[in-house]
Design a protein around this motif. Structure first.
Motif, PDB file in Angstrom:
ATOM      1  N   SER B 786       0.843  -1.201   0.000  1.00  0.00           N
ATOM      2  CA  SER B 786       0.000   0.000   0.000  1.00  0.00           C
ATOM      3  C   SER B 786       0.877   1.250   0.000  1.00  0.00           C
ATOM      4  N   GLU B 787       2.011   1.142   0.653  1.00  0.00           N
ATOM      5  CA  GLU B 787       2.948   2.272   0.669  1.00  0.00           C
ATOM      6  C   GLU B 787       3.845   2.162  -0.559  1.00  0.00           C
ATOM      7  N   LYS B 788       3.775   3.208  -1.419  1.00  0.00           N
ATOM      8  CA  LYS B 788       4.567   3.163  -2.648  1.00  0.00           C
ATOM      9  C   LYS B 788       5.367   4.452  -2.774  1.00  0.00           C
ATOM     10  N   ALA B 789       6.455   4.354  -3.505  1.00  0.00           N
ATOM     11  CA  ALA B 789       7.184   5.578  -3.807  1.00  0.00           C
ATOM     12  C   ALA B 789       6.339   6.400  -4.770  1.00  0.00           C
ATOM     13  N   ASN B 790       6.374   7.714  -4.607  1.00  0.00           N
ATOM     14  CA  ASN B 790       5.645   8.579  -5.547  1.00  0.00           C
ATOM     15  C   ASN B 790       6.414   9.883  -5.710  1.00  0.00           C
ATOM     16  N   ALA B 791       5.848  10.825  -6.365  1.00  0.00           N
ATOM     17  CA  ALA B 791       6.570  12.059  -6.668  1.00  0.00           C
ATOM     18  C   ALA B 791       6.975  12.794  -5.386  1.00  0.00           C
ATOM     19  N   ASP B 792       6.120  12.770  -4.401  1.00  0.00           N
ATOM     20  CA  ASP B 792       6.438  13.462  -3.154  1.00  0.00           C
ATOM     21  C   ASP B 792       7.446  12.701  -2.303  1.00  0.00           C
ATOM     22  N   PHE B 793       7.310  11.389  -2.330  1.00  0.00           N
ATOM     23  CA  PHE B 793       8.186  10.538  -1.518  1.00  0.00           C
ATOM     24  C   PHE B 793       8.829   9.493  -2.427  1.00  0.00           C
ATOM     25  N   PRO B 794       9.880   9.905  -3.150  1.00  0.00           N
ATOM     26  CA  PRO B 794      10.381   9.052  -4.240  1.00  0.00           C
ATOM     27  C   PRO B 794      11.237   7.860  -3.791  1.00  0.00           C
ATOM     28  N   PHE B 795      11.644   7.799  -2.542  1.00  0.00           N
ATOM     29  CA  PHE B 795      12.499   6.693  -2.104  1.00  0.00           C
ATOM     30  C   PHE B 795      11.756   5.751  -1.155  1.00  0.00           C
ATOM     31  N   THR B 848      11.986  12.854   5.101  1.00  0.00           N
ATOM     32  CA  THR B 848      10.608  13.091   5.507  1.00  0.00           C
ATOM     33  C   THR B 848       9.706  11.988   4.959  1.00  0.00           C
ATOM     34  N   SER B 849       8.801  11.510   5.804  1.00  0.00           N
ATOM     35  CA  SER B 849       7.732  10.632   5.322  1.00  0.00           C
ATOM     36  C   SER B 849       6.411  11.281   5.700  1.00  0.00           C
ATOM     37  N   LYS B 850       5.329  10.621   5.365  1.00  0.00           N
ATOM     38  CA  LYS B 850       4.034  11.174   5.743  1.00  0.00           C
ATOM     39  C   LYS B 850       3.914  11.320   7.257  1.00  0.00           C
ATOM     40  N   ARG B 866      18.925   0.956  -6.418  1.00  0.00           N
ATOM     41  CA  ARG B 866      18.496   2.296  -6.803  1.00  0.00           C
ATOM     42  C   ARG B 866      17.062   2.526  -6.327  1.00  0.00           C
ATOM     43  N   GLY B 867      16.822   3.688  -5.833  1.00  0.00           N
ATOM     44  CA  GLY B 867      15.472   4.010  -5.369  1.00  0.00           C
ATOM     45  C   GLY B 867      15.195   3.558  -3.944  1.00  0.00           C
ATOM     46  N   GLU B 868      16.155   2.835  -3.365  1.00  0.00           N
ATOM     47  CA  GLU B 868      15.962   2.393  -1.985  1.00  0.00           C
ATOM     48  C   GLU B 868      17.030   3.010  -1.080  1.00  0.00           C
ATOM     49  N   LEU B 869      16.686   3.137   0.188  1.00  0.00           N
ATOM     50  CA  LEU B 869      17.608   3.691   1.176  1.00  0.00           C
ATOM     51  C   LEU B 869      17.666   2.739   2.371  1.00  0.00           C
ATOM     52  N   ALA B 895       4.619  -4.379  12.766  1.00  0.00           N
ATOM     53  CA  ALA B 895       4.636  -3.140  11.989  1.00  0.00           C
ATOM     54  C   ALA B 895       5.679  -3.226  10.881  1.00  0.00           C
ATOM     55  N   PRO B 896       5.434  -2.528   9.769  1.00  0.00           N
ATOM     56  CA  PRO B 896       6.329  -2.626   8.607  1.00  0.00           C
ATOM     57  C   PRO B 896       7.531  -1.680   8.701  1.00  0.00           C
ATOM     58  N   PHE B 897       8.469  -2.005   9.588  1.00  0.00           N
ATOM     59  CA  PHE B 897       9.645  -1.157   9.769  1.00  0.00           C
ATOM     60  C   PHE B 897      10.524  -1.100   8.513  1.00  0.00           C
ATOM     61  N   LYS B 898      10.322  -2.050   7.627  1.00  0.00           N
ATOM     62  CA  LYS B 898      11.263  -2.197   6.521  1.00  0.00           C
ATOM     63  C   LYS B 898      10.877  -1.419   5.275  1.00  0.00           C
ATOM     64  N   LEU B 899       9.766  -0.717   5.302  1.00  0.00           N
ATOM     65  CA  LEU B 899       9.379  -0.061   4.060  1.00  0.00           C
ATOM     66  C   LEU B 899       8.577   1.202   4.355  1.00  0.00           C
ATOM     67  N   SER B 900       9.209   2.336   4.068  1.00  0.00           N
ATOM     68  CA  SER B 900       8.524   3.614   4.241  1.00  0.00           C
ATOM     69  C   SER B 900       8.890   4.502   3.064  1.00  0.00           C
ATOM     70  N   ALA B 901       7.882   5.117   2.454  1.00  0.00           N
ATOM     71  CA  ALA B 901       8.171   6.037   1.353  1.00  0.00           C
ATOM     72  C   ALA B 901       8.634   7.374   1.939  1.00  0.00           C
ATOM     73  N   VAL B 902       9.761   7.846   1.452  1.00  0.00           N
ATOM     74  CA  VAL B 902      10.332   9.088   2.012  1.00  0.00           C
ATOM     75  C   VAL B 902      10.893   9.976   0.915  1.00  0.00           C
ATOM     76  N   ARG B 903      11.144  11.230   1.276  1.00  0.00           N
ATOM     77  CA  ARG B 903      11.942  12.090   0.396  1.00  0.00           C
ATOM     78  C   ARG B 903      13.156  12.574   1.172  1.00  0.00           C
TER      79      ARG B 903
END
Lengths: 417, 908
Positions: B786-795, B848-850, B866-869, B895-903
């Protein structure tokens, strides 16, 4: 007046070492062709019965070594041949002559040896400073691949064999077979514990046949001409020929291939043109630094493995360093001991510390000590202790020049300085 | 072992296993042949030559360490000649040796010097020359010091590093008498040495010594040695703590006992310092007008009891909750959960397992009936295929990793499934690098490959899987769409590589899976592990010796805390709280009315905070946990904890959580504790106290019983920990056969049904622990995150652990040695991303994340895709959990500690 009997050096100066055609034209690769028609064990039997013994210095039966290697670890998927081309014994340059001037000869021997034990991979561990040997061997390997003497399905026999050169980097000890295997595997040149012997667990833990260049140069000749032909040379227990490399106070230093069993006097007078400027002979160091001093009482002893050992001397690698009246035994001995100190890898205690302490004691002999005779006795005792407790042949070597120098030249060592 | 043969040493008739090391055989029979380079943990070296003997039929003297015992061997170990040779050798060694001795270590060489009378210079033949040899000192390592003048070049350190720890960092520089040890290419500090100190432990002369307390220690004077269990990860290493003047001054691995056989990692050897740190809490503290003031125990405990009682009376039992702790003992956890169940009156007790392996345990319980690892740590040594899924074992379970490396050396193959590079990649045969959150697709692809290439174990499926081939068919149909191309499209893993991994796993004889946080800490965590178990079951690679599925545990008692019932769902021994019959049984053991025990499941770790946020939970008792760093979505947690009416934190330090407490209670640290813990392979291990708690700090279990008593609700009277254990083993059938006495030498693996039972090395050999004894397949589809990278949070940000720090680092960061290795937060970014977005190594950035933001620095590294941090989560100044989500895995509440969309933005 004796003459050279050139069999391994037969082609020296007569063929272009970079031309495989030249080598083939003088009968090269005939031994391999013949061997490939035989069962591998028959090839081993041929070597065994020809009486070929290792020319690296130890004089162990080559056929026996092959037999052990071919029989050990039947479930092992891989066997290796390693060519000891790390010629480092001071005063020795026999392998270099072969490698520079007739490289196909020992390469052919390597392939036959590999076939005899069914090894599919070989390494030539070559002394890094032997630039010309490296170039010539490299070229020979290339040509052999082109002609189908190496690679897959050699001469249609179904036998596969690849060979690769690995270079030494200036360590004398890496000429010791187990240390060489460590170095080959990319590790530091420290000797391994023996047993297991290479025949059991050699390079990368697989059964491995380790042979000296000169030994392998004899192999194609035996394969081609047969054991009977080979046994006509030399003596009953030391068959074949031996290349002596002579340096020092003779008129014509160099390499001489002779039948086993000639005397030192014959070598110096008949082949080397006698002593330089007619100086009287004083001593010779047989076998290099890991060799023994002899004086004129030994001039007429037959130089075979067994006779020399019996008389407390060594044949070793075939190095003969000749000294005349004014040459200092002390200096040569000092040079030998410093050499061991320098080349000791440091792994085992007696060799690491003992070689250093021996040099220090020897210097005392020169710089003044009251009881020189006792000091020499102590040095001999120390060298015995080092020899009996050390891990590898290096620590077992200082005793050779030390004890023989003391045996023949104690008076001089005490008197001088 | 091989057959016994007869031999004679110095006329003594001896029996020994054929082929055994002759020196060791002599030693085992009380014949002490001198030696220095030999150590039974290492291959023989033959360097010191002191162990020379004469063997009938062999020429001269031979080193006994290099000889194998054979039938009829006649050995002379001592005669004048041999003794003279040994004296000679020692004399030689002494001449190159700096004999200065400061008592900091045991010096085996010095002992021999004295034994042979060589301390008297008149007995020596050779002058001392070590000063001329200009031996160097390498002082660069944060934890050790090497002095070449005291080194006898025995190779023990080199082999300790290589053969025991599998690191191969050390070697010799130079040769002959001037040779000495180097780390890497020269200095220890610049080498890959990670400070485990195996070399120190095996050094016979004190050439390599520890830096901490080097000046204080005198081995001949007043050192007390106490064996206990390491407080860090879940390997359960046995430590020997050295105590001098009431202070811990050294920590060694205990040789010869499982699970570590003397091995330690840097934390186990150097991480004890926190226990005696000046920051330790020493008195109870009560918050008055926003400030903490020292208080007496009576004052604090009475206040706690009063407040908890008030809340219970006003809002009901479920308004109270407790966080138990994986860093305390079984006895502490058992009583804590008993307190919550009896005094609080609900099942609202949980601990950090919900944050780490809850999904693994949930999936394993449903499919296999047991949530614990099926094998022993030693099994890695003999495995022919080791699969690591989201498991950075070298950094998180360093001592287990040493067994893995030995397994590799013995021919085992290593497959890694991890989006991020881990140090084990260097040893791996195959590294599958799926994009974050795509594991199910990858596993379904592997399962399809196994099915298509007929690598399944049909017999196993029919006999041991619920529904047999019918269930299998359902799995087969579901996975059919996961073709190599399709899987490659989702995961980014080349189809052929995925297939090759599947083949190696399925064809192996004894494959082991070690699954870690990378797999479990996801919204699909339970599904990930279901897929993994599906693969185990259809290949029959579980339920036999040396094969199975293992979740290595992150703290020294995560396993135990669950085992003893610190769980909202289960009583001690995994008995569901909802089962009437069980409740009756437990009520009887506890001596409480059956009706008083809550039959409803309680709230789990993250749910407790969510309930606090919603005002449903009002009072919280936190024992040894630090949710303000470890919980997901910290901003939310902060709001939640602030809403609580009353919070008690029982800990050894002030933490990020203590500011929100109303009362802080000082507890005993690991080195002050008596009791037991359970490691990752279900081994119950003893803790023994080495020092006294500081100030007024008390044992956790004593505090807990006091709180209960003052709440007018007795949870039992105990004189010591063993009495708690005796009750516990009645309550938890898995422990029935284990008592303290049995644990003195070796740990015992549960289940252990009676006192003559040796413990259970491998689970599931005959049956699974599900109700019908069969394994259950759970075919699951890959689901998009459900959490995906997008323009605001590309990583996409991943988080995890590093070797040198531990969890919220309250313990690890209070060790100067560990901090010298690593004390700086960072974020890993792929070099192409860095170039594209103009980031440089060391740039200060805001992430920053949501949910929130933090600041840290950039490390450019191709260890991530690439695209991951990636960020380590240990550092509270850059709290990763400001960014993570509390959207939970529906099955396990992880909880999903391993995946958060961020910028990521540069900070100027």
């Amino acid at each position: 007046m004796i003459k050279e009997t050139r069999i391994t050096l037969k082609n020296i100066g007569k063929i272009n070492p970079e031309s495989i055609d030249d080598y083939i034209a003088v009968g090269g690769y005939q031994g391999l062709k013949k061997a490939l028609t035989m069962e591998p064990f028959s090839v081993i039997d041929e070597m065994l019965e020809a009486g070929l013994r290792g020319r690296g210095g130890a004089g162990f039966s080559t056929g026996m070594k092959q037999k052990f290697t071919s029989k050990s670890c039947q479930e092992c998927p891989q066997r290796y041949v390693v060519v000891n081309a790390d010629e480092g014994e001071p005063g020795t340059f026999k392998d270099r002559v072969i490698m520079e001037q007739d490289p196909h000869l020992y390469l052919e021997g390597t392939i036959i040896a590999a076939y005899s034990i069914q090894a599919t991979k070989g390494y030539i561990y070559l002394r890094g400073e032997y630039h010309d040997s490296i170039l010539k061997t490299r070229k020979a390997i290339e040509s052999a691949y082109e002609r189908g003497f190496l690679g897959k399905n050699i001469l249609g026999s179904g036998f596969d064999f690849d060979v690769e050169i690995r270079l030494g980097a200036g360590s004398y000890l890496c000429g010791e077979e187990l240390t060489m295997l460590e170095s080959l595997e990319g590790k530091r040149g420290n000797p391994r514990i023996k047993p297991p012997f290479p025949a059991e667990k050699g390079v990368f833990g697989a059964p491995t046949l380790v042979n000296n260049v000169e030994t392998l140069a004899n192999v194609p000749l035996i394969a081609k001409n047969g054991k009977e032909w080979y046994r006509q040379f030399g003596t009953e227990r030391s068959a074949g020929t031996k290349i002596f490399t002579v340096s020092g106070q003779v008129n014509k230093p160099g390499h001489y291939e002779v039948e086993m069993g000639i005397t030192l006097r014959q070598l110096i007078n008949d082949l080397c043109g006698g002593m330089q400027d007619g100086k009287p002979f004083k001593a010779a160091l047989l076998g290099g630094a890991a060799g023994t001093f002899v004086d004129q009482s030994m001039l007429d002893e037959r130089m075979t493995y067994d006779n020399l050992t019996e008389k407390g001397a060594t044949l070793g690698s075939g190095a003969v360093i000749v000294m005349a009246e004014k040459d200092s035994i002390y200096e040569v001995l000092h040079s030998c001991l410093r050499f061991f100190k320098h080349e000791s890898c440091g792994k085992c205690v007696p060799c690491r510390v003992g070689t250093t302490q021996m040099v220090r004691d020897l210097i005392k002999l020169k710089n003044g000590v009251n009881d020189k005779k006792s000091l020499i006795e102590k040095l001999v005792k120390d060298s015995k202790m080092i020899a009996s407790t050390s891990l590898c042949p290096l620590g077992q070597s200082p005793i050779l020049p030390m004890e023989s120098a003391a045996r023949f030249f104690t008076d001089e060592l005490v008197k001088e300085h | 072992m091989s057959k016994l043969i007869n031999l004679t040493i110095d006329n003594q008739k001896i029996q020994a296993p054929e082929g055994a090391n002759l020196l060791q055989v002599a030693k085992d029979n009380g014949i002490e042949i001198p030696h220095l380079c030999y150590h039974k943990k290492l291959t023989p070296t033959g360097a010191c030559r002191l162990c020379v003997v004469k063997v009938e039929g062999m020429r001269g003297m031979v080193a006994s360490c290099a000889i194998k015992a054979e039938e009829g061997m006649d050995v002379t170990a001592f005669d004048d000649e041999l003794e003279e040779a040994r004296k000679y050798l020692l004399d030689y060694l002494l001449s190159e040796h700096n004999e200065q001795y400061d008592g900091n270590y045991y010096d085996e060489f010095r002992d021999l010097k004295l034994r042979y009378g060589l301390d008297n210079p008149e007995n020596r033949k050779f002058p001392s020359i070590w000063k001329e040899l200009n031996y160097p000192v390498d002082d660069t390592s944060p934890v050790l010091r090497y002095d070449a003048s005291k080194c006898i070049k025995c190779f023990r350190c080199i082999k300790a590093c290589d053969e025991v720890q599998g690191k191969n960092v050390l070697s010799f520089a130079q040769r002959g008498i001037t040779s000495y040890i180097i780390g890497g290419y020269d200095h220890w500090k610049e080498s890959e040495c990670d400070g485990c100190g195996e070399c120190i432990q095996l050094c016979p002369t004190g050439a390599i010594v520890e830096k901490p307390h080097a000046k204080q220690i005198n081995v001949e004077n007043g050192i007390e040695k106490v064996r206990t269990t390491c407080p860090y990860c879940g390997v359960g290493c046995q430590l020997e703590l050295w105590v001098q003047n009431g202070k811990i001054v050294r920590s060694n691995g205990v040789e010869d006992v499982s699970p570590n056989y003397g091995r330690l990692c840097v934390k186990g050897r150097f991480g004890y310092e926190y226990n005696q740190h000046k920051d330790r809490l020493t008195t109870p503290l009560i918050k008055k007008n926003g400030k903490f003031e020292e208080a007496s125990w009576d004052e604090a405990l009475d206040l706690i009891a009063r407040k908890f009682k008030e809340i219970k009376e006003k809002h009901g039992p479920t308004a109270l909750a407790g966080y138990s702790s994986a860093k305390t003992t079984n006895e502490d956890n058992y009583l804590f959960s008993k307190l919550v169940r009896i005094a609080f009156g609900s099942n609202n007790v949980d601990y950090c397992t919900r944050l780490c392996h809850a999904s693994t345990v949930t999936a394993m319980l449903r499919s296999l009936g047991d949530g614990a690892g099926s094998n022993s740590i030693e099994d890695y040594e003999n495995s022919d295929c080791m699969l690591f899924t989201g498991n950075n074992i070298i950094e998180t379970h360093p001592v287990t990793a040493t067994f893995v490396k030995t397994g590799k050396r013995k021919g085992g193959r290593i497959i890694i499934m991890d989006p991020k590079w881990t140090p084990l990649v260097k040893y791996a045969d195959i590294w599958l690098q799926p994009k974050l959150g795509t594991d199910v697709a990858l596993l379904n692809g592997m399962i399809r490959t196994i099915i298509h290439e007929n690598l399944i174990d049909k017999d196993f499926i029919e006999k041991r899987v619920d529904g047999g081939m019918k269930s299998f068919k359902a799995l087969s149909e579901l996975t059919e769409q996961y073709t190599p191309d399709y899987v490659e499209k989702i995961t980014g893993v080349p189809g052929e590589l995925m297939q090759e991994a599947a083949r190696i796993y399925a064809k192996a004889q004894k494959p082991l899976i070690a699954t870690g946080m990378g797999f479990s800490q996801q919204v699909t965590g339970t599904h990930n592990v279901f897929s993994l178990i599906n693969m185990c079951l259809i290949t029959g690679q579980i339920g036999k010796e040396g094969a199975g599925l293992n979740p290595p545990r992150g703290q020294n008692n995560v396993q135990g805390a669950s085992d003893v019932g610190a769980s909202p769902f289960t009583y001690p021994g995994y008995i569901p709280v909802t089962d009437d019959e069980n409740r009756q049984r437990v009520a009887k053991i506890w001596g409480v009315p059956y009706e008083s025990l809550d039959g409803e499941k309680g709230l789990s770790t993250v749910e407790i905070m969510q309930a606090a946020y919603d005002g449903k939970v009002k009072g919280l008792y936190i024992m040894g946990e630090n949710p303000m760093v470890t919980d997901p979505n910290l901003n939310h947690t902060l709001e939640a904890i602030k809403k609580l009416e009353f919070v008690v934190v029982q800990d050894i330090f002030h933490t990020e959580t203590t500011p929100y407490a109303d009362v802080i209670l000082p507890a005993a640290g690991f080195a002050e504790k008596n009791g037991t813990v359970v490691n990752s392979d279900r081994r119950v291990l003893r803790m023994h106290p080495a020092v006294n708690p500081p100030g007024q700090a008390r044992q956790d279990w004593e505090i807990i019983t006091e709180v209960a008593r003052r709440m007018d609700s007795s949870i039992g009277e105990y004189n010591d920990e063993s009495e708690i254990w005796e009750e516990l083993r009645k309550a938890a059938p898995i422990f029935t056969g284990i008592n303290y006495k049995r644990l003195e030498e070796h740990g015992i693996q549960w289940p252990c049904p009676d006192e003559n039972h040796p413990g259970t090395a491998t689970l599931f050999l005959d049956k699974f622990n599900t109700p019908n004894g069969l394994g259950v397949l759970h075919p699951v589809h890959y689901a998009e995150q459900s959490e995906k990278a997008n323009a605001d949070f590309p990583f996409l940000l991943n988080s995890g652990r590093i070797l040198y720090q531990y969890h919220s680092s309250t313990m690890s960061r209070r060790n100067d040695s560990l901090n010298e290795f690593a004390n700086q937060a960072y974020v890993l970014m792929h070099e192409e991303d860095a170039r594209k977005h103009q980031f440089m190594e060391g740039d200060k950035v805001k992430i920053t994340s949501k949910r929130g933001e933090l600041q840290t620095v950039i490390k450019v590294s191709n260890h991530v895709l690439r695209g991951e941090l990636f960020m380590p989560f240990h550092y509270s100044e850059a709290p990763v959990n400001n960014l993570t989500r509390d959207e939970l895995d529906p099955y396990s509440r992880i909880a999903p500690f391993k995946l958060s969309a961020v910028r990521v933005e540069k900070v100027r």
